[in-house]
Design a protein around this motif. Structure first.
Motif, PDB file in Angstrom:
ATOM      1  N   TYR A  10       0.831  -1.206   0.000  1.00 16.70           N
ATOM      2  CA  TYR A  10       0.000   0.000   0.000  1.00 16.70           C
ATOM      3  C   TYR A  10       0.864   1.253   0.000  1.00 16.70           C
ATOM      4  O   TYR A  10       0.676   2.157  -0.827  1.00 16.70           O
ATOM      5  CB  TYR A  10      -0.905  -0.054   1.234  1.00 16.70           C
ATOM      6  CG  TYR A  10      -1.851   1.097   1.414  1.00 16.70           C
ATOM      7  CD1 TYR A  10      -2.658   1.561   0.383  1.00 16.70           C
ATOM      8  CD2 TYR A  10      -1.983   1.722   2.662  1.00 16.70           C
ATOM      9  CE1 TYR A  10      -3.556   2.599   0.566  1.00 16.70           C
ATOM     10  CE2 TYR A  10      -2.875   2.756   2.868  1.00 16.70           C
ATOM     11  CZ  TYR A  10      -3.656   3.196   1.821  1.00 16.70           C
ATOM     12  OH  TYR A  10      -4.539   4.219   2.011  1.00 16.70           O
ATOM     13  N   LEU A  53      -4.526  -0.889   7.411  1.00 11.75           N
ATOM     14  CA  LEU A  53      -5.500  -1.619   6.592  1.00 11.75           C
ATOM     15  C   LEU A  53      -6.114  -2.749   7.406  1.00 11.75           C
ATOM     16  O   LEU A  53      -5.425  -3.413   8.183  1.00 11.75           O
ATOM     17  CB  LEU A  53      -4.824  -2.207   5.345  1.00 11.75           C
ATOM     18  CG  LEU A  53      -4.216  -1.219   4.354  1.00 11.75           C
ATOM     19  CD1 LEU A  53      -3.566  -1.977   3.199  1.00 11.75           C
ATOM     20  CD2 LEU A  53      -5.268  -0.247   3.822  1.00 11.75           C
ATOM     21  N   LYS A  76      -9.252  -6.046   7.031  1.00 13.48           N
ATOM     22  CA  LYS A  76      -9.950  -6.883   6.055  1.00 13.48           C
ATOM     23  C   LYS A  76     -11.305  -7.264   6.627  1.00 13.48           C
ATOM     24  O   LYS A  76     -11.374  -7.837   7.726  1.00 13.48           O
ATOM     25  CB  LYS A  76      -9.135  -8.135   5.731  1.00 13.48           C
ATOM     26  CG  LYS A  76      -9.762  -9.008   4.647  1.00 13.48           C
ATOM     27  CD  LYS A  76      -8.919 -10.245   4.371  1.00 13.48           C
ATOM     28  CE  LYS A  76      -9.560 -11.111   3.295  1.00 13.48           C
ATOM     29  NZ  LYS A  76      -8.807 -12.384   3.111  1.00 13.48           N
ATOM     30  N   PHE A 103      -6.884   0.434  -3.906  1.00 13.85           N
ATOM     31  CA  PHE A 103      -6.336   0.925  -2.644  1.00 13.85           C
ATOM     32  C   PHE A 103      -6.138   2.435  -2.642  1.00 13.85           C
ATOM     33  O   PHE A 103      -6.223   3.075  -1.589  1.00 13.85           O
ATOM     34  CB  PHE A 103      -5.036   0.197  -2.310  1.00 13.85           C
ATOM     35  CG  PHE A 103      -5.261  -1.173  -1.759  1.00 13.85           C
ATOM     36  CD1 PHE A 103      -5.691  -1.345  -0.462  1.00 13.85           C
ATOM     37  CD2 PHE A 103      -5.072  -2.292  -2.547  1.00 13.85           C
ATOM     38  CE1 PHE A 103      -5.927  -2.617   0.060  1.00 13.85           C
ATOM     39  CE2 PHE A 103      -5.300  -3.565  -2.050  1.00 13.85           C
ATOM     40  CZ  PHE A 103      -5.732  -3.730  -0.741  1.00 13.85           C
ATOM     41  N   ILE A 128      -9.787   4.132  -0.530  1.00 11.96           N
ATOM     42  CA  ILE A 128      -9.359   4.463   0.837  1.00 11.96           C
ATOM     43  C   ILE A 128      -8.831   5.892   0.842  1.00 11.96           C
ATOM     44  O   ILE A 128      -7.926   6.228   0.077  1.00 11.96           O
ATOM     45  CB  ILE A 128      -8.270   3.494   1.323  1.00 11.96           C
ATOM     46  CG1 ILE A 128      -8.817   2.062   1.361  1.00 11.96           C
ATOM     47  CG2 ILE A 128      -7.754   3.911   2.694  1.00 11.96           C
ATOM     48  CD1 ILE A 128      -7.769   1.008   1.613  1.00 11.96           C
ATOM     49  N   ASP A 132      -7.484   5.069   8.220  1.00  7.47           N
ATOM     50  CA  ASP A 132      -7.515   3.614   8.169  1.00  7.47           C
ATOM     51  C   ASP A 132      -8.468   3.179   7.057  1.00  7.47           C
ATOM     52  O   ASP A 132      -9.456   3.864   6.762  1.00  7.47           O
ATOM     53  CB  ASP A 132      -7.993   3.034   9.503  1.00  7.47           C
ATOM     54  CG  ASP A 132      -6.989   3.251  10.638  1.00  7.47           C
ATOM     55  OD1 ASP A 132      -5.831   3.595  10.338  1.00  7.47           O
ATOM     56  OD2 ASP A 132      -7.381   3.074  11.805  1.00  7.47           O
ATOM     57  N   ASP A 167     -10.322  -0.328   4.749  1.00  5.69           N
ATOM     58  CA  ASP A 167     -10.744  -1.726   4.833  1.00  5.69           C
ATOM     59  C   ASP A 167     -10.797  -2.351   3.441  1.00  5.69           C
ATOM     60  O   ASP A 167     -11.225  -1.701   2.476  1.00  5.69           O
ATOM     61  CB  ASP A 167     -12.130  -1.798   5.479  1.00  5.69           C
ATOM     62  CG  ASP A 167     -12.534  -3.228   5.817  1.00  5.69           C
ATOM     63  OD1 ASP A 167     -11.742  -3.924   6.463  1.00  5.69           O
ATOM     64  OD2 ASP A 167     -13.648  -3.638   5.418  1.00  5.69           O
TER      65      ASP A 167
END
Length: 540
Positions: free
Chosen positions: A33, A308, A310, A341, A345, A350, A352
């Motif tokens: 990321y 990150l 999940k 990503f 985001i 933060d 997910d």
């Protein structure tokens, strides 16, 4: 090496780093990321014609590495070499185009660390003292008592590595006088409010510093894997004092004389350190204080992004919900992973990962909105315009034309978003233009105009849409370089956004950031889907 810029380009250089990733294990999605984001920013600056240096690499010393190698019955160097190979393989899969890969086991690095140590020591900022406290091997850091977790367990645990107990240490170490730089750091944060970003990370650092800074240990005993302290080989330099200087060693050209002054001659100071928030303190407190002690200029910005998860849960092997970045890119392709990503985001917060959201987002944005708009417009251009760009230019459109208006607004909005590390804003700006293009095409119905014999209207409609797709691809090329290349090539350009050496030659006069430059009469390729619709895995 991609340190090229076009003739007569702005000369403002841009240097960016990821963290030097710890090689205790194979790269994870969090490392990917950060590196995708740094790559996108470096690509944006190259696109603007700025001389650009993109540094990534690995932090390879410390007790955790030594223990991991012993468990695997390898030498520490063998372990490091194997893990480094995994990082480089993943970066290649993700289309990461770095200029320098810095390894702290590089022999040149010991020279740089030694020189820096001497400078700091000459300032009276290194001394021998006693260190007592709780030590997290995973963090390679002493923890304050108030930070630790206890809960139902008898042993104390690290707040970051909550499944690992901390160890009590009582040893004689070398210290750096961090406390001496309390006022200087507070003045830095006050005079340069953007030094730490985003604001939430800045507030975390201000709160930490206001509680009072303590000197920190920069050496360990009974550790073989690392550089010995200059003049005292019984001590080994602490991993963070060593690792942060990897950014400096990376500035050396392969044939340079190895010295601190030579390393700092061209690219220093770094414009942006891009990191995860878990290592914010080292980069926003320890690092600038160390540089102040050595009398060196400070980086422009430190940006700490979020964690990150999940499906709403923290990822971990014990939960069985880790996300393998290699498997993800092998299944869906680099551009799909990069886009999700960075678009889905908000960078800095933060974020997910959800499989359903991943598939739906890519299908909606890349397959349907962008890909379908290109495909249907090229099909009509083939049918109605002899498979050529209509003989028009941006000057043939009024200033209030809806596509031209939005397209021209991106010329200011998108660079601002990239500079703010706001990738989702970049994507939404481009999608605004793309979605408007779809609505415009449906409303103006060029197929009906063609049947009515209004060829001039058909050509203006198709030119406007094709040019909007081109401009969207240009601005998204730092994020989805291969898809942008496919779009450009179907529009008749010989452009490869992954080929930095020739990019500004193939882009020509470097006006591609403006709306209305698609050359009239340029032959178009046959329409081919640029992104095929994804299916959800069974059971999703």
């Amino acid at each position: 090496m991609f340190l090229t810029s076009p003739v007569n380009a702005p000369s403002k250089p841009f240097a960016i780093t990821t963290p030097l990733y710890y090689v205790n294990t194979v790269p994870h999605i969090g490392s990917a990321y950060t590196t995708i984001a740094a790559d996108a920013l470096s690509r944006f600056h190259r696109l603007q014609g700025h001389p650009t240096l993109f540094i990534t690499g690995t932090d390879e010393h410390g007790q955790k590495i030594q223990r991991m190698a012993e468990q695997r019955q390898l030498s520490p160097q063998e372990h490091c070499d194997e893990i480094v190979g995994g990082f480089k393989t993943l970066w290649d899969k993700l289309l990461i185009r770095y200029d320098r890969f810095s390894r702290t086991t590089d022999p040149r690095h010991e020279t740089i660390v030694g020189e820096f140590f001497q400078r700091v020591k000459e300032q009276g900022d290194i001394y021998l003292g006693q260190q007592q406290g709780w030590y997290c091997v995973a963090c390679e850091e002493f923890k304050e008592e108030r930070e630790l977790l206890d809960g139902d367990r008898p042993e104390k645990r690290c707040p970051i590595h909550s499944n690992q107990s901390v160890e009590w240490r009582d040893e004689r170490n070398y210290f750096f006088r961090l406390s001496k730089y309390q006022a200087a750091l507070e003045a830095l944060y006050d005079s340069q409010p953007d030094f730490i970003q985003p604001p939430s990370r800045r507030n975390e650092v201000l709160s930490f510093v206001k509680r009072g800074l303590q000197d920190f240990s920069i050496s360990r005993i009974n550790l073989d894997w690392g550089f010995p302290v200059p003049g005292d080989p019984e001590h080994t330099l602490y991993v963070w004092f060593d690792a942060l200087l990897g950014y400096v060693t990376a500035l050396l050209e392969p044939d340079d004389e190895v010295s601190l002054d030579r390393a700092l001659a061209q690219w220093w100071p770094i414009n942006l350190h891009l990191i995860g928030k878990d290592i914010l303190r080292f980069h926003a407190v320890y690092w600038p204080a160390m540089l102040m002690s050595a009398g060196l200029p400070l980086p422009d910005r430190v940006f700490g992004h979020g964690f990150l998860t999940k499906d709403g849960q923290k990822m971990g092997k014990s939960l069985g919900n880790t996300l393998d970045p290699v498997a993800l890119v092998d299944t869906y392709g680099a551009d799909a992973v990069r886009y999700y990503f960075l678009k889905e985001i908000e960078f800095g917060r933060d974020g997910d990962f959800q499989q359903t959201r991943f598939v739906h987002s890519l299908n909606a944005d890349l397959a349907n909105d962008l890909g379908n708009l290109l495909n249907r417009t090229l099909t009509m251009a083939k049918r109605y315009c002899q498979q050529q760009v209509p003989a028009l230019s941006g000057a043939d459109f009024p200033a209030d034309h809806p596509l031209k208006q939005v397209g021209q607004s991106l010329q200011e909005r998108v660079p601002q978003a990239y500079h703010a590390v706001a990738f989702s804003v970049v994507c939404e700006g481009v999608l605004e233009l793309v979605r408007l293009g779809n609505k415009y095409l449906d409303r103006e119905a060029p197929w009906s105009r063609y049947k009515a014999g209004d060829q001039a209207a058909v050509e203006q409609i198709l030119y406007g849409v094709l040019e909007s797709v081109r401009l969207g691809a240009y601005w998204l090329s730092p994020i989805i370089p291969s898809l942008s290349t496919a779009i450009y090539q179907q529009l008749g350009f010989s452009v490869d956004f992954n080929d930095f050496t020739n990019l500004h030659v193939t882009l020509g006069n470097n006006t591609h950031h403006t709306w209305g430059i698609l050359p009239g009469g340029q032959p178009l390729q046959d329409p081919t889907p640029i992104f095929r619709t994804l299916d959800l895995p069974e059971g999703e």
